[in-house]
Write a protein that holds these residues in place. Structure first.
Motif, PDB file in Angstrom:
ATOM      1  N   VAL A  47       0.848  -1.199   0.000  1.00 53.74           N
ATOM      2  CA  VAL A  47       0.000   0.000   0.000  1.00 53.74           C
ATOM      3  C   VAL A  47       0.882   1.247   0.000  1.00 53.74           C
ATOM      4  O   VAL A  47       1.885   1.310   0.718  1.00 53.74           O
ATOM      5  CB  VAL A  47      -0.938  -0.002   1.224  1.00 53.74           C
ATOM      6  CG1 VAL A  47      -1.994  -1.076   1.106  1.00 53.74           C
ATOM      7  CG2 VAL A  47      -0.147  -0.194   2.538  1.00 53.74           C
ATOM      8  N   PRO A  48       0.522   2.218  -0.828  1.00 56.59           N
ATOM      9  CA  PRO A  48      -0.528   2.138  -1.839  1.00 56.59           C
ATOM     10  C   PRO A  48      -0.131   1.196  -2.973  1.00 56.59           C
ATOM     11  O   PRO A  48       1.063   0.972  -3.214  1.00 56.59           O
ATOM     12  CB  PRO A  48      -0.652   3.582  -2.338  1.00 56.59           C
ATOM     13  CG  PRO A  48       0.691   4.163  -2.106  1.00 56.59           C
ATOM     14  CD  PRO A  48       1.213   3.513  -0.854  1.00 56.59           C
ATOM     15  N   TRP A  63      -1.574   9.042   1.515  1.00 55.86           N
ATOM     16  CA  TRP A  63      -2.311   7.812   1.171  1.00 55.86           C
ATOM     17  C   TRP A  63      -3.334   7.564   2.267  1.00 55.86           C
ATOM     18  O   TRP A  63      -3.031   7.667   3.463  1.00 55.86           O
ATOM     19  CB  TRP A  63      -1.369   6.605   1.070  1.00 55.86           C
ATOM     20  CG  TRP A  63      -2.148   5.334   0.870  1.00 55.86           C
ATOM     21  CD1 TRP A  63      -2.772   4.935  -0.265  1.00 55.86           C
ATOM     22  CD2 TRP A  63      -2.435   4.329   1.849  1.00 55.86           C
ATOM     23  NE1 TRP A  63      -3.423   3.742  -0.064  1.00 55.86           N
ATOM     24  CE2 TRP A  63      -3.230   3.338   1.228  1.00 55.86           C
ATOM     25  CE3 TRP A  63      -2.106   4.159   3.190  1.00 55.86           C
ATOM     26  CZ2 TRP A  63      -3.691   2.213   1.891  1.00 55.86           C
ATOM     27  CZ3 TRP A  63      -2.555   3.040   3.863  1.00 55.86           C
ATOM     28  CH2 TRP A  63      -3.348   2.069   3.207  1.00 55.86           C
ATOM     29  N   GLY A  65      -6.154   4.731   3.444  1.00 53.55           N
ATOM     30  CA  GLY A  65      -6.699   3.394   3.246  1.00 53.55           C
ATOM     31  C   GLY A  65      -8.091   3.270   3.840  1.00 53.55           C
ATOM     32  O   GLY A  65      -8.314   3.628   4.996  1.00 53.55           O
ATOM     33  N   THR A  66      -9.039   2.789   3.040  1.00 50.11           N
ATOM     34  CA  THR A  66     -10.395   2.632   3.569  1.00 50.11           C
ATOM     35  C   THR A  66     -10.455   1.485   4.578  1.00 50.11           C
ATOM     36  O   THR A  66      -9.684   0.519   4.495  1.00 50.11           O
ATOM     37  CB  THR A  66     -11.401   2.359   2.431  1.00 50.11           C
ATOM     38  OG1 THR A  66     -12.713   2.215   2.991  1.00 50.11           O
ATOM     39  CG2 THR A  66     -11.057   1.090   1.673  1.00 50.11           C
TER      40      THR A  66
END
Length: 306
Positions: A47-48, A63, A65-66
């Protein structure tokens, strides 16, 4: 012969060791399986996923993150027969990289179940297939292979185990009853499995797949009852046939091709779609033409899928 507690413990320990230490013929492919899982796990943890250092895209300052995500959710179960000579033959086929084919479950004639892949991962069992608007069944289904050479009846132990597996899958993944289908259903041009001896009706009675209303179908086939009425003069008796009621009449505009499409079949090759339908629901006479009784069954099923 009497055993002391120490001797008995030693005997049990030796037996357990013998079982646990017995050589697994698939030890090497199991290691490769774990290696592939580790590689995918690493990929998911990257990630990402897009490297902002090398991409030409304009990214946000951070970045983000959900927290709202999960693994894939299988929504279909596709049942196959192996068309091979033994369970061992199939297990070897599914552990050779060059075959490029696999399934989540393999069930032997003796009822033994081999869970070869986590339900949330994508097996390669459907191939070029279509069901409704779904053109990638591998990504949305669980594949179950039954050890069967393609021409023989399915063993009772095998079907009993299959019903247990289906119960587990339906409860775990919330799969709708109508989404338990066969390989020939999703690939009517290429495939004819599971063969015509497969007990689809029995599965439907347990909630895995749909089946037609046999009583209603018989009602369709009943000849019209003769009755006597008077002619226009009101004096002469005339024998006529009692008209069928609306339940027992297929509408004149009924379109078998449209009905097959609504159920899910790929109707671009209509004869193949008819054969696949009859392999699943007729079974005693599998051809590429619909008889009048076949049309009645199709119409009854079509109403269930609307």
């Amino acid at each position: 012969m009497k055993y002391t507690s120490t001797a008995l413990f030693s005997l049990l320990l030796a037996s357990a060791c013998l079982y646990s230490c017995s050589p697994n013929p698939y030890a090497s492919t199991n290691r490769e399986h774990k290696k592939q899982l580790k590689a995918y796990s690493k990929q998911l943890r990257t990630v990402p996923a897009i490297d902002p250092e090398t991409s030409t895209l304009t990214f946000g300052e951070h970045w983000v993150g959900t927290t709202n995500f999960s693994l894939r959710r299988p929504n279909f179960v596709v049942i196959h027969h192996t068309a091979q000579n033994s369970t061992d033959h199939t297990l070897k086929t599914f552990t050779k990289p060059q075959t490029q084919v696999s399934a989540h479950y393999v069930i032997g004639r003796d009822g033994k179940v081999y869970h070869m892949l986590n339900d949330n991962l994508r097996a390669w069992h459907g191939g070029n297939s279509r069901w409704g608007n779904n053109t990638d069944l591998n990504s949305s289904s669980i594949g179950i292979e039954l050890d069967n050479n393609g021409a023989e009846p399915f063993e009772e132990a095998q079907i009993s185990s299959l019903l247990e597996v289906l119960a587990m899958l339906k409860e775990t993944h919330g799969i709708p009853a109508e989404n338990f289908i066969g390989h020939s259903d999703i690939a009517p041009v290429r495939k004819v499995d599971p063969n015509a001896t497969f007990p689809w009706k029995r599965l439907a009675e347990h909630g895995y797949g749909l089946w037609y209303d046999e009583g209603v179908v018989e009602q369709y086939l009943q000849p019209a009852a003769p009755i006597t009425v008077l002619d226009s003069t009101g004096t002469e008796p005339v024998l006529i046939l009692q008209p069928l009621d609306s339940i027992s009449t297929i509408p004149p505009h009924f379109n078998p091709k449209e009905a097959l499409r609504i159920i899910g079949y790929d109707t671009r090759d209509m004869p193949a779609a008819i054969r696949a339908f009859k392999l699943h629901f007729i079974q005693d006479e599998v051809s590429m033409e619909l008889t009048e009784k076949d049309k009645i069954i199709l119409y009854n099923l079509y109403q269930k899928y609307l």
